[in-house]
Design a protein around this motif. Structure first.
Motif, PDB file in Angstrom:
ATOM      1  N   ASP A 128       2.347 -12.379  16.338  1.00 20.89           N
ATOM      2  CA  ASP A 128       2.166 -12.082  17.954  1.00 20.89           C
ATOM      3  C   ASP A 128       3.056 -10.594  18.346  1.00 20.89           C
ATOM      4  N   ALA A 129       4.289 -10.460  17.607  1.00 20.28           N
ATOM      5  CA  ALA A 129       4.936  -9.512  17.887  1.00 20.28           C
ATOM      6  C   ALA A 129       4.545  -8.090  17.326  1.00 20.28           C
ATOM      7  N   PHE A 130       4.190  -8.085  16.300  1.00 18.12           N
ATOM      8  CA  PHE A 130       3.724  -6.766  15.349  1.00 18.12           C
ATOM      9  C   PHE A 130       2.167  -6.567  15.149  1.00 18.12           C
ATOM     10  N   LEU A 131       1.392  -7.548  15.483  1.00 24.84           N
ATOM     11  CA  LEU A 131      -0.186  -7.476  15.149  1.00 24.84           C
ATOM     12  C   LEU A 131      -0.700  -7.246  13.816  1.00 24.84           C
ATOM     13  N   PHE A 132       0.257  -7.780  12.948  1.00 24.08           N
ATOM     14  CA  PHE A 132       0.033  -7.477  11.570  1.00 24.08           C
ATOM     15  C   PHE A 132      -1.589  -7.973  10.967  1.00 24.08           C
ATOM     16  N   THR A 133      -2.109  -8.936  11.548  1.00 28.37           N
ATOM     17  CA  THR A 133      -3.098  -9.498  10.976  1.00 28.37           C
ATOM     18  C   THR A 133      -4.488  -8.465  11.395  1.00 28.37           C
ATOM     19  N   VAL A 134      -4.267  -7.795  12.526  1.00 29.61           N
ATOM     20  CA  VAL A 134      -5.334  -6.922  12.908  1.00 29.61           C
ATOM     21  C   VAL A 134      -4.647  -5.466  12.775  1.00 29.61           C
ATOM     22  N   SER A 135      -4.005  -5.130  11.849  1.00 32.30           N
ATOM     23  CA  SER A 135      -3.286  -3.652  11.560  1.00 32.30           C
ATOM     24  C   SER A 135      -4.623  -3.170  10.971  1.00 32.30           C
ATOM     25  N   ARG A 136      -4.744  -1.771  11.294  1.00 35.07           N
ATOM     26  CA  ARG A 136      -5.793  -0.924  10.938  1.00 35.07           C
ATOM     27  C   ARG A 136      -5.327  -0.199   9.728  1.00 35.07           C
ATOM     28  N   ASN A 137      -3.912  -0.299   9.373  1.00 37.09           N
ATOM     29  CA  ASN A 137      -3.172   0.543   8.055  1.00 37.09           C
ATOM     30  C   ASN A 137      -3.438  -0.311   6.869  1.00 37.09           C
TER      31      ASN A 137
END
Length: 125
Positions: free
Chosen positions: A37-46
């Motif tokens: 929720d804080a860092f949006l890792f699941t949707v990271s484009r990297n």
């Protein structure tokens, strides 16, 4: 400390990778949700960040990342990511089944060296 309170402004990919690689194992679902929720890792484009996060998602059985994992494995063909993620999936019977299902779709798009590596991980002949 809740993840949203961490001082991450200005972090580069290298900072995030260091952070992800040093997260505790295992983590609770609540902790995974807090981080995501804080860092949006699941949707990271990297791809580097996404790959490191997906390792945790597999290890901690984090369902919100399941669709992203499948997309990642069918879209990214780099062996350095594939080997780690398929090995992590193959550690459990349900993960191995899932890996084989995803791989069936993804295999035609992989480089021959990646195919050989993943075939061996999944014991596909």
């Amino acid at each position: 400390t809740p993840a949203a309170r961490l001082a991450t402004a200005g972090w580069t990919t290298h900072h995030w990778l260091h952070f992800l690689r040093h997260l505790p194992a295992p983590m609770t679902l609540a902790r995974m949700v807090d981080l995501d929720d804080a860092f949006l890792f699941t949707v990271s484009r990297n791809a580097e960040i996404a790959g490191a996060w997906l390792e945790h998602a597999i290890a901690n059985r984090y369902p919100p990342a399941d669709p992203a994992l499948e997309v990642f494995l069918t879209r990214i063909g780099r062996r350095k990511f594939l080997e780690v993620l398929y090995k992590k999936l193959a550690q459990t019977p349900e993960g191995l089944e899932r890996a084989r299902r995803i791989y069936q779709k993804a295999r035609p798009g992989y480089h021959p060296l990646s195919v050989r590596t993943v075939d061996e991980i999944l014991k596909r002949r």
